[in-house]
Every structure is written in structure tokens, then in C-alpha cells.
Design a protein around this motif. Structure first.
Motif, PDB file in Angstrom:
ATOM      1  N   ARG A   4       0.581  -0.606  -0.361  1.00  0.00           N
ATOM      2  CA  ARG A   4      -0.221  -0.049   0.118  1.00  0.00           C
ATOM      3  C   ARG A   4       0.941   0.828  -0.307  1.00  0.00           C
ATOM      4  O   ARG A   4       2.197   1.867   1.101  1.00  0.00           O
ATOM      5  CB  ARG A   4      -0.593  -0.268   1.358  1.00  0.00           C
ATOM      6  CG  ARG A   4      -1.795  -1.419   1.120  1.00  0.00           C
ATOM      7  CD  ARG A   4      -2.902  -1.035   0.323  1.00  0.00           C
ATOM      8  NE  ARG A   4      -4.277  -1.503   1.366  1.00  0.00           N
ATOM      9  CZ  ARG A   4      -4.389  -2.617   0.234  1.00  0.00           C
ATOM     10  NH1 ARG A   4      -3.616  -3.080  -1.084  1.00  0.00           N
ATOM     11  NH2 ARG A   4      -5.673  -3.905   0.659  1.00  0.00           N
TER      12      ARG A   4
ATOM     13  N   THR B 148       0.584   4.991   1.149  1.00  0.00           N
ATOM     14  CA  THR B 148      -1.003   5.670   1.899  1.00  0.00           C
ATOM     15  C   THR B 148      -0.235   6.760   3.001  1.00  0.00           C
ATOM     16  O   THR B 148       0.757   6.305   3.302  1.00  0.00           O
ATOM     17  CB  THR B 148      -1.960   4.531   2.308  1.00  0.00           C
ATOM     18  OG1 THR B 148      -2.775   5.557   2.895  1.00  0.00           O
ATOM     19  CG2 THR B 148      -1.568   3.544   3.293  1.00  0.00           C
TER      20      THR B 148
ATOM     21  N   PRO C 292      -2.014   4.154   6.922  1.00  0.00           N
ATOM     22  CA  PRO C 292      -3.137   2.100   6.562  1.00  0.00           C
ATOM     23  C   PRO C 292      -3.908   1.808   7.715  1.00  0.00           C
ATOM     24  O   PRO C 292      -4.599   1.987   8.667  1.00  0.00           O
ATOM     25  CB  PRO C 292      -1.738   1.588   7.269  1.00  0.00           C
ATOM     26  CG  PRO C 292      -0.720   2.729   7.818  1.00  0.00           C
ATOM     27  CD  PRO C 292      -1.641   3.821   7.382  1.00  0.00           C
TER      28      PRO C 292
ATOM     29  N   ALA D 155       1.070  -2.632   9.657  1.00  0.00           N
ATOM     30  CA  ALA D 155       1.557  -2.370   8.603  1.00  0.00           C
ATOM     31  C   ALA D 155       3.251  -1.925   8.839  1.00  0.00           C
ATOM     32  O   ALA D 155       3.498  -0.655   9.834  1.00  0.00           O
ATOM     33  CB  ALA D 155       1.213  -1.222   8.813  1.00  0.00           C
ATOM     34  N   ARG D 156       3.999  -2.227   8.250  1.00  0.00           N
ATOM     35  CA  ARG D 156       5.334  -1.851   8.316  1.00  0.00           C
ATOM     36  C   ARG D 156       5.771  -1.092   7.231  1.00  0.00           C
ATOM     37  O   ARG D 156       5.597  -1.092   5.318  1.00  0.00           O
ATOM     38  CB  ARG D 156       6.242  -3.495   7.933  1.00  0.00           C
ATOM     39  CG  ARG D 156       6.032  -4.367   9.221  1.00  0.00           C
ATOM     40  CD  ARG D 156       6.589  -4.040  10.208  1.00  0.00           C
ATOM     41  NE  ARG D 156       8.173  -4.302   9.865  1.00  0.00           N
ATOM     42  CZ  ARG D 156       8.899  -5.422   9.377  1.00  0.00           C
ATOM     43  NH1 ARG D 156       8.269  -6.962   9.736  1.00  0.00           N
ATOM     44  NH2 ARG D 156      10.001  -5.276   9.156  1.00  0.00           N
ATOM     45  N   VAL D 157       6.096  -0.368   7.981  1.00  0.00           N
ATOM     46  CA  VAL D 157       6.790   1.251   6.770  1.00  0.00           C
ATOM     47  C   VAL D 157       8.121   0.276   5.835  1.00  0.00           C
ATOM     48  O   VAL D 157       9.312   0.236   6.770  1.00  0.00           O
ATOM     49  CB  VAL D 157       7.358   1.841   7.394  1.00  0.00           C
ATOM     50  CG1 VAL D 157       7.955   3.369   6.510  1.00  0.00           C
ATOM     51  CG2 VAL D 157       6.338   3.252   8.304  1.00  0.00           C
ATOM     52  N   ILE D 158       7.734   0.261   4.171  1.00  0.00           N
ATOM     53  CA  ILE D 158       8.572  -0.338   3.846  1.00  0.00           C
ATOM     54  C   ILE D 158       9.906   1.006   2.942  1.00  0.00           C
ATOM     55  O   ILE D 158      11.085   1.009   3.320  1.00  0.00           O
ATOM     56  CB  ILE D 158       8.657  -0.696   2.676  1.00  0.00           C
ATOM     57  CG1 ILE D 158       7.650  -1.470   2.461  1.00  0.00           C
ATOM     58  CG2 ILE D 158       9.714  -1.770   1.664  1.00  0.00           C
ATOM     59  CD1 ILE D 158       8.545  -3.087   3.764  1.00  0.00           C
TER      60      ILE D 158
ATOM     61  N   SER E   2       3.763   6.777   2.364  1.00  0.00           N
ATOM     62  CA  SER E   2       4.673   6.016   2.589  1.00  0.00           C
ATOM     63  C   SER E   2       4.242   4.624   1.887  1.00  0.00           C
ATOM     64  O   SER E   2       3.324   4.458   1.953  1.00  0.00           O
ATOM     65  CB  SER E   2       4.994   5.513   4.457  1.00  0.00           C
ATOM     66  OG  SER E   2       5.393   6.739   4.994  1.00  0.00           O
TER      67      SER E   2
ATOM     68  N   TYR F 299       3.637   0.742   2.494  1.00  0.00           N
ATOM     69  CA  TYR F 299       3.540  -0.239   3.337  1.00  0.00           C
ATOM     70  C   TYR F 299       3.671  -1.013   2.701  1.00  0.00           C
ATOM     71  O   TYR F 299       3.402  -1.632   1.759  1.00  0.00           O
ATOM     72  CB  TYR F 299       2.722   0.000   4.185  1.00  0.00           C
ATOM     73  CG  TYR F 299       2.334   1.559   5.126  1.00  0.00           C
ATOM     74  CD1 TYR F 299       3.332   1.159   6.580  1.00  0.00           C
ATOM     75  CD2 TYR F 299       1.862   2.679   4.384  1.00  0.00           C
ATOM     76  CE1 TYR F 299       3.483   2.646   7.453  1.00  0.00           C
ATOM     77  CE2 TYR F 299       2.222   4.162   5.400  1.00  0.00           C
ATOM     78  CZ  TYR F 299       2.726   4.274   6.357  1.00  0.00           C
ATOM     79  OH  TYR F 299       2.600   4.622   7.058  1.00  0.00           O
TER      80      TYR F 299
ATOM     81  N   THR G 196       1.265  -4.591   4.408  1.00  0.00           N
ATOM     82  CA  THR G 196       0.201  -4.135   5.376  1.00  0.00           C
ATOM     83  C   THR G 196       0.137  -6.204   5.288  1.00  0.00           C
ATOM     84  O   THR G 196      -0.027  -7.285   4.181  1.00  0.00           O
ATOM     85  CB  THR G 196      -0.642  -3.197   5.028  1.00  0.00           C
ATOM     86  OG1 THR G 196      -1.883  -4.475   3.752  1.00  0.00           O
ATOM     87  CG2 THR G 196      -0.106  -2.123   5.124  1.00  0.00           C
TER      88      THR G 196
END
Length: 303
Positions: free
Chosen positions: A144, A146, A149, A155-158, A268, A270, A272
Motif C-alpha cells: 500500500r 498511503t 493504513p 503495517a510495516r513501513v518499507i 509511505s 507499506y 500490510t
């Protein structure tokens, strides 16, 4: 299989040829082992073992019954080993979904290196710009982009998603270069309708001040690739993320304007997924790979 424990005990007794050794192997008492065998024989209505004070042997029926019990015990051990391996090593089919243009530009190379690294994993990708319900449609992971989230998901920030305002040199030569965000009101802007927050206007942060502008233009498009082509052809000014624009900014086909005015879709990238006490190794490995591949300073910002 209400007699499963007793069947497994019986198989172990046959293999160890001893009630005492079986009790030690199973971490129980000799008397309980004896009771389980007696209960099993009573339930079946047959004698499985000939027992004396000095020796123990299988009856003919017991020998036939043991073959089945031993086969079941092997299958149980194999099932347990499979679960252990699945928990320890990434394997199986990873089903994920991603926005189309991100999948095309960036996810495909990351998938290639991941599949070379984890040969026991297969990937099934649904590249789609709609918000896919990963619960209803059975996906392991959703990529995602967005600012918010879903609260029901982990949700992990990549990587960060940076936005810029830019236009083709041909457009700027013909219509001039805007010097302030307010100047955009006098220009042809290409409006992306794929994000609801941008339909009503473009938002900028200048120092501590936020400015919202009801920009107008001859094109309002809900497809990012179409909008990009219009910008490259000099049809107007675009505000877009650098993961789409990076190569064109680097080549000079697009030129950043208003560098001191920061576009304010605070987004960011994410990964998810559903909250789960036991995250599958294939999901964990793919998320870790994405973070390693893109990182806090993604390659698309190198222009």
C-alpha cells in the motif's frame, strides 16, 4: 481416532519390546502404559500381546494391527516435521497485491531477486489499483502507498514516498516556470484522481505553513501511467511521487519546479498483513527482503 494415543503407545511398546522403555520414551509411567494397552485390547475385543513375566510377543492379530499403527505414527511424525520446516524456512505460495505502476516499475525486480534467494517460494501477484480486501480474497500481503493504513492491519513501513512538482522542459519553455505554489493557478495542471485528497486541490508545506490550491487543468485522470505520458509530452504540470518520476527526472525529460515548496501528501510505502501471532516465514522473509531492497533511501530518489 479416539484411540490414537493408545495406538501410538502400542506401536512404541512393540518397537521397544518393553513397557518400561516405552514409559521412559513417552515420559510417563509403566502402569499407565500397561493400562493403555489393556484398554486398547478391551476396545478391540482381541489380544494384541502375549505377556509373561519374562517375555512379550505379538499375537497374529497384534502383528497385523501394529503395521497400521506404525504407519499412522510415521505420518504423524512427518506432519509434525512438515510444520516445523514450514515455520523455519520460507516455502509455499505467497499471494500478494500491489498498485499496478509500482508493481511494474519496482516490485518486479524485487520479486526476481527474492525468488532467486528463496527457491521454495512461489509468488502469485495481483497488480491492481483498487483496494483489494486481502481477507475476503485470500491474500497474504498487500503493498500500500498511503498516508493512513487500515487500523485492522499490521503495517510495516518499507520506504518513504516523496512527492515533487514537475513538468517537461517544453511546457516550461512555452508557459514559464511557476515561482510560487499560487502561480499554479495560472497553469495547466494534470490532476490525478486516483487519490481522493488530490481531487479537491494540491497541498504544500512552506516552512510551518500549509497551503491548499484548487488547481485546474484540461486533464483529470485516474490512471498514473496515462498522466505520466501526458506530462512527458508537455501537456501540463504534474505532482507525483518520485518512485514514478525518478528516471525521468534523472534523464531531464521532467524538471522539478517549486523545490522549496514541499508537496504534502504525507505518504509511505507499506507492507500490510493480517495480525497473526505466528507470521508465516514466507511473509516475514518477503517483507525483510523489500526493506533490504528499497530501504530508507530508495534508489528512485537518486536523481
Amino acid at each position: 481416532m479416539e484411540r490414537l494415543d493408545e495406538m501410538m503407545t502400542f506401536a512404541k511398546v512393540v518397537e521397544t519390546k518393553s513397557f518400561s522403555a516405552t514409559a521412559q520414551a513417552l515420559g510417563t509411567s509403566k502402569s499407565l502404559v500397561s493400562k493403555q494397552i489393556s484398554n486398547l485390547e478391551s476396545a478391540l475385543g482381541v489380544r494384541l500381546l502375549n505377556r509373561t513375566t519374562r517375555r512379550m510377543s505379538l499375537t497374529e492379530i497384534g502383528a497385523a494391527y501394529y503395521e497400521h499403527c506404525a504407519r499412522i505414527a510415521q505420518e504423524i511424525d512427518a506432519a509434525a516435521e512438515t510444520v516445523t520446516q514450514l515455520q523455519a524456512e520460507p516455502r509455499g505460495v505467497l499471494r500478494l497485491t500491489s498498485p499496478v505502476i509500482f508493481a511494474s516499475l519496482h516490485l518486479a525486480p524485487a520479486m526476481q531477486s527474492f525468488l532467486r534467494r528463496y527457491e521454495n517460494v512461489e509468488i502469485e501477484l495481483n497488480a491492481n489499483d483498487r483496494i483489494v480486501d486481502i481477507v475476503e480474497e485470500g491474500y497474504d500481503l498487500a503493498i500500500r502507498i498511503t498516508d493512513q493504513p487500515a487500523q485492522t492491519m499490521v503495517a510495516r513501513v518499507i520506504a518513504p514516498v516523496r512527492w515533487v512538482t514537475c513538468a517537461a522542459p517544453a511546457y516550461l519553455e512555452r508557459y514559464g516556470i511557476p515561482q510560487t505554489p499560487q502561480d499554479l493557478l495560472q497553469h495547466r495542471c494534470l490532476v490525478y484522481q486516483g487519490i481522493p485528497a488530490l481531487r479537491s486541490g494540491w497541498h504544500y508545506r512552506i516552512g510551518n505553513k500549509e497551503v491548499s490550491l484548487p488547481v485546474t487543468g484540461s486533464c483529470r485522470v485516474n490512471n498514473s501511467e496515462v498522466l505520466l505520458h501526458l506530462a512527458l509530452d508537455g501537456m501540463g504540470i504534474i505532482m507525483f511521487p518520485t518512485y514514478i518520476l525518478g528516471p525521468h527526472l534523472k534523464s531531464g525529460r521532467l524538471q522539478i519546479i517549486l523545490p522549496d515548496s514541499i508537496p504534502n501528501p504525507d505518504m509511505s510505502l507499506y507492507a500490510t498483513y493480517l495480525p497473526n501471532r505466528y507470521m508465516q516465514p514466507k511473509v516475514r522473509a518477503f517483507i525483510d527482503h523489500l526493506m533490504e531492497h528499497f530501504g530508507p533511501q530508495p534508489h528512485w530518489d537518486e536523481f
